[in-house]
Design a protein around this motif. Structure first.
Motif, PDB file in Angstrom:
ATOM      1  N   GLY A  51       0.787  -1.224   0.000  1.00  0.00           N
ATOM      2  CA  GLY A  51       0.000   0.000   0.000  1.00  0.00           C
ATOM      3  C   GLY A  51       0.820   1.275   0.000  1.00  0.00           C
ATOM      4  O   GLY A  51       0.264   2.365   0.131  1.00  0.00           O
ATOM      5  N   VAL A  52       2.146   1.186  -0.134  1.00  0.00           N
ATOM      6  CA  VAL A  52       2.984   2.382  -0.109  1.00  0.00           C
ATOM      7  C   VAL A  52       3.455   2.753  -1.513  1.00  0.00           C
ATOM      8  O   VAL A  52       3.677   3.921  -1.808  1.00  0.00           O
ATOM      9  N   VAL A  53       3.554   1.785  -2.393  1.00  0.00           N
ATOM     10  CA  VAL A  53       4.104   2.024  -3.727  1.00  0.00           C
ATOM     11  C   VAL A  53       3.234   2.996  -4.515  1.00  0.00           C
ATOM     12  O   VAL A  53       3.723   3.972  -5.081  1.00  0.00           O
ATOM     13  N   PHE A  54       1.936   2.754  -4.576  1.00  0.00           N
ATOM     14  CA  PHE A  54       1.055   3.636  -5.354  1.00  0.00           C
ATOM     15  C   PHE A  54       1.052   5.068  -4.822  1.00  0.00           C
ATOM     16  O   PHE A  54       1.187   6.004  -5.614  1.00  0.00           O
ATOM     17  N   PRO A  55       0.912   5.293  -3.515  1.00  0.00           N
ATOM     18  CA  PRO A  55       0.981   6.688  -3.042  1.00  0.00           C
ATOM     19  C   PRO A  55       2.328   7.360  -3.325  1.00  0.00           C
ATOM     20  O   PRO A  55       2.378   8.555  -3.619  1.00  0.00           O
ATOM     21  N   LEU A  56       3.428   6.601  -3.251  1.00  0.00           N
ATOM     22  CA  LEU A  56       4.734   7.177  -3.579  1.00  0.00           C
ATOM     23  C   LEU A  56       4.808   7.595  -5.039  1.00  0.00           C
ATOM     24  O   LEU A  56       5.261   8.698  -5.362  1.00  0.00           O
ATOM     25  N   ILE A  57       4.361   6.728  -5.918  1.00  0.00           N
ATOM     26  CA  ILE A  57       4.367   7.054  -7.353  1.00  0.00           C
ATOM     27  C   ILE A  57       3.451   8.241  -7.619  1.00  0.00           C
ATOM     28  O   ILE A  57       3.812   9.162  -8.349  1.00  0.00           O
ATOM     29  N   ALA A  58       2.270   8.233  -7.019  1.00  0.00           N
ATOM     30  CA  ALA A  58       1.328   9.345  -7.211  1.00  0.00           C
ATOM     31  C   ALA A  58       1.909  10.651  -6.679  1.00  0.00           C
ATOM     32  O   ALA A  58       1.764  11.709  -7.301  1.00  0.00           O
ATOM     33  N   GLY A  59       2.581  10.580  -5.555  1.00  0.00           N
ATOM     34  CA  GLY A  59       3.203  11.781  -4.988  1.00  0.00           C
ATOM     35  C   GLY A  59       4.294  12.337  -5.884  1.00  0.00           C
ATOM     36  O   GLY A  59       4.375  13.551  -6.107  1.00  0.00           O
ATOM     37  N   TRP A  60       5.141  11.454  -6.421  1.00  0.00           N
ATOM     38  CA  TRP A  60       6.205  11.910  -7.316  1.00  0.00           C
ATOM     39  C   TRP A  60       5.624  12.474  -8.612  1.00  0.00           C
ATOM     40  O   TRP A  60       6.104  13.495  -9.126  1.00  0.00           O
ATOM     41  N   LEU A  61       4.598  11.816  -9.146  1.00  0.00           N
ATOM     42  CA  LEU A  61       3.965  12.344 -10.361  1.00  0.00           C
ATOM     43  C   LEU A  61       3.332  13.708 -10.099  1.00  0.00           C
ATOM     44  O   LEU A  61       3.432  14.618 -10.929  1.00  0.00           O
ATOM     45  N   ALA A  62       2.694  13.857  -8.946  1.00  0.00           N
ATOM     46  CA  ALA A  62       2.094  15.152  -8.605  1.00  0.00           C
ATOM     47  C   ALA A  62       3.171  16.225  -8.470  1.00  0.00           C
ATOM     48  O   ALA A  62       2.985  17.358  -8.925  1.00  0.00           O
ATOM     49  N   ALA A  63       4.296  15.874  -7.873  1.00  0.00           N
ATOM     50  CA  ALA A  63       5.386  16.839  -7.730  1.00  0.00           C
ATOM     51  C   ALA A  63       5.949  17.242  -9.087  1.00  0.00           C
ATOM     52  O   ALA A  63       6.187  18.424  -9.356  1.00  0.00           O
ATOM     53  N   VAL A  64       6.134  16.270  -9.971  1.00  0.00           N
ATOM     54  CA  VAL A  64       6.643  16.576 -11.314  1.00  0.00           C
ATOM     55  C   VAL A  64       5.637  17.438 -12.076  1.00  0.00           C
ATOM     56  O   VAL A  64       6.011  18.415 -12.736  1.00  0.00           O
ATOM     57  N   LEU A  65       4.359  17.096 -12.000  1.00  0.00           N
ATOM     58  CA  LEU A  65       3.336  17.898 -12.669  1.00  0.00           C
ATOM     59  C   LEU A  65       3.280  19.317 -12.111  1.00  0.00           C
ATOM     60  O   LEU A  65       3.100  20.285 -12.855  1.00  0.00           O
ATOM     61  N   ALA A  66       3.442  19.469 -10.811  1.00  0.00           N
ATOM     62  CA  ALA A  66       3.444  20.807 -10.203  1.00  0.00           C
ATOM     63  C   ALA A  66       4.640  21.619 -10.699  1.00  0.00           C
ATOM     64  O   ALA A  66       4.515  22.813 -10.987  1.00  0.00           O
ATOM     65  N   ILE A  67       5.787  20.988 -10.828  1.00  0.00           N
ATOM     66  CA  ILE A  67       6.974  21.685 -11.328  1.00  0.00           C
ATOM     67  C   ILE A  67       6.778  22.101 -12.781  1.00  0.00           C
ATOM     68  O   ILE A  67       7.095  23.230 -13.168  1.00  0.00           O
ATOM     69  N   VAL A  68       6.217  21.203 -13.595  1.00  0.00           N
ATOM     70  CA  VAL A  68       5.960  21.530 -15.004  1.00  0.00           C
ATOM     71  C   VAL A  68       4.932  22.658 -15.109  1.00  0.00           C
ATOM     72  O   VAL A  68       5.102  23.600 -15.891  1.00  0.00           O
ATOM     73  N   ALA A  69       3.877  22.595 -14.304  1.00  0.00           N
ATOM     74  CA  ALA A  69       2.857  23.645 -14.336  1.00  0.00           C
ATOM     75  C   ALA A  69       3.443  24.985 -13.901  1.00  0.00           C
ATOM     76  O   ALA A  69       3.157  26.022 -14.504  1.00  0.00           O
TER      77      ALA A  69
END
Length: 162
Positions: A51-69
């Motif tokens: 149950g930790v892998v998906f939230p970690l991936i989602a968190g990193w994707l959200a961080a990358v998307l925030a940086i791109v935005a």
């Protein structure tokens, strides 16, 4: 005594004495001339809990998307700033031309350097430049109203093509 303090973290660790000048490896202790020897269990990579892998991936994707935005927003603001600077430069140039004509012609008329038969032409030029200046100011005001999205943005004495 040190090994007793870390036994819960490193159960099979050992310490060996090293030369104080030989501090190239990261496992040498900072204050003591001792080196921590890892065991196979110490360097073993533990699996992530369920149950930790998906939230970690989602968190990193959200961080990358925030940086791109944020980067796109800053790039857009820079483009807008450049466009506004270009607009101000163009408007300043267009306003300076009639004002220069006003200044030059009024000085010439005041000094009496213009013959009586040419004064009408100079007054017509001054009137034409005054109309041009008025249209420029109206266009800038209309642009300002459009940019602010005011309801009366299309009203006023804006003349298309000027």
């Amino acid at each position: 005594m040190l090994l007793k303090e870390v036994v819960d973290l490193f159960p099979k660790a050992s310490l060996i004495a090293v030369n104080p000048e030989d501090t190239e490896e990261g496992l040498t202790l900072a204050s003591f001339p001792w080196k921590l020897l890892p065991t196979a269990e110490m360097v073993e990579i533990l699996p992530l809990p369920d149950g930790v892998v998906f939230p970690l991936i989602a968190g990193w994707l959200a961080a990358v998307l925030a940086i791109v935005a944020a980067w796109l927003l800053v790039a857009g603001l820079l483009r807008l700033s450049e466009r506004r600077a270009s607009f101000v430069s163009a408007v300043t140039h267009e306003l300076r031309t009639p004002l220069t004509t006003f200044q030059l012609y009024s000085e010439m008329l005041e000094s009496g350097a213009i013959k009586e038969d040419k004064r009408g032409y100079y007054f017509q030029t001054l009137r034409r430049e005054a109309e041009r200046l008025s249209h420029l100011v109206e266009n800038v005001l209309a642009f300002s109203r459009i940019e602010r999205r005011c309801p009366g943005a299309t009203t006023g004495s804006y003349v298309a093509g000027n």
